[in-house]
Design a protein around this motif. Structure first.
Motif, short mmCIF file in Angstrom:
data_model
loop_
_atom_site.label_atom_id
_atom_site.label_comp_id
_atom_site.label_asym_id
_atom_site.label_seq_id
_atom_site.Cartn_x
_atom_site.Cartn_y
_atom_site.Cartn_z
N LYS A 50 0.81 -1.11 0.03
CA LYS A 50 -0.08 0.04 0.11
C LYS A 50 0.91 1.17 -0.04
N SER A 51 0.44 2.11 -0.61
CA SER A 51 1.11 3.55 -0.81
C SER A 51 0.27 4.87 -0.53
N LYS A 52 1.04 5.99 -0.35
CA LYS A 52 0.28 7.28 -0.36
C LYS A 52 1.24 8.26 -0.93
N ARG A 83 3.04 2.03 5.12
CA ARG A 83 2.62 2.37 3.66
C ARG A 83 3.80 3.18 2.94
#
Length: 291
Positions: free
Chosen positions: A230-232, A253
């Motif tokens: 997951k990333s942001k 993240r």
């Protein structure tokens, strides 16, 4: 200060704990102090066994005046569920003893002042450690819950400073008890706790970025192993210092940093790895736009 090494496990005692023992000895309360010490050891073993149940390799224990901490080779800070359950295991141990002792008292099997004292001490050990400030167990739960929202480094610093403020409050509270019963005993306890929160808060703040760098290494390993994460996306002005971005990063993240150009069109995209490496190479106040 390391006092014992048992089967590779380092057992350390925080200096303020020794001060508590000395203070209680001077006041003729050494038996009570050793009783609390035994309960703190049990509290700490609850942390240890919970960490081992999760498969973490525990390498050390540190004993604080009214609690403690387990240290692992593996990184668990920032893993919400694991860190929260490990932190709550200590107060949970004291609450379990409290309810068991209270049940024995209600049934008439444990009468006299010793049972009441046992319940009272376990209640305060549990309640004290559940306060949402670092380095207490409640603070570790709060960090696990809020580091995603505010960033690991920023959350750690805020909770550690709250702990220092609480220590200052205890010192002032101790002074306001002048002339009351057990004044010397309470004053010494509060002043030692104030010193504990101040020293431990400084330690948490100083180690926050180092701990985050360990998180970065773990995230790289997980990304390589899983193939995805997951990333942001964070958007920052070119003049923003690197330290401000690092304080926004979270343990679970992977962050991409967007640097907008004119009229907020895409100009450059950096990874958190590039930001951290840039901070190590150029310093914490280096503008991100120069990377």
């Amino acid at each position: 200060m390391e006092v014992l090494r048992l089967r590779g496990l380092s057992i350390r005692v925080h200096p303020t704990f020794l001060l508590v023992l000395v203070a209680y000895g001077v006041l003729g309360l050494i038996t009570q102090a050793l009783f609390i010490f035994a309960l703190v050891i049990g509290h700490e073993l609850a942390h240890l066994f919970t960490a081992k149940a999760y498969g973490f390799n525990v390498v050390g224990l540190e004993i604080f005046p009214f609690g403690g901490a387990a240290y692992c080779d593996d990184l668990f800070e920032g893993r919400k569920i694991e860190e929260s359950i490990m932190a709550l295991a200590g107060p949970g141990f004291n609450l379990l003893l409290l309810f068991a002792a209270q049940a024995l008292r209600w049934l008439g099997y444990w009468t006299g002042p010793s049972g009441e004292e046992f319940v009272r001490i376990n209640f305060w050990l549990a309640a004290f450690n559940l306060l949402p400030i670092l380095p207490l167990d409640g603070g570790r739960v709060a960090r696990a819950l809020f580091s995603d929202m505010f960033g690991f480094v920023r959350t750690t610093k805020a909770l550690a400073r709250l702990g220092q403020a609480f220590g200052a409050f205890l010192a002032i509270l101790g002074l306001t008890l002048l002339g009351k019963e057990h004044f010397i005993e309470n004053l010494m306890t509060f002043l030692i706790l104030a010193a504990f929160f101040w020293l431990s808060g400084n330690k948490e703040i100083a180690s926050a970025r180092i701990t985050f760098l360990r998180h970065l290494t773990r995230k790289k390993e997980e990304l390589l192993r899983k193939g995805l994460m997951k990333s942001k996306v964070l958007t920052a002005y070119a003049e923003t210092p690197l330290v401000r971005i690092v304080e926004e990063l979270t343990p679970d993240r992977y962050a991409l940093i967007h640097l907008p150009g004119k009229e907020f069109q895409m100009e450059k995209m950096l990874t958190e790895t590039e930001v951290v490496e840039g901070m190590l190479a150029h310093g914490i106040y280096y503008p991100v736009g120069k990377l």
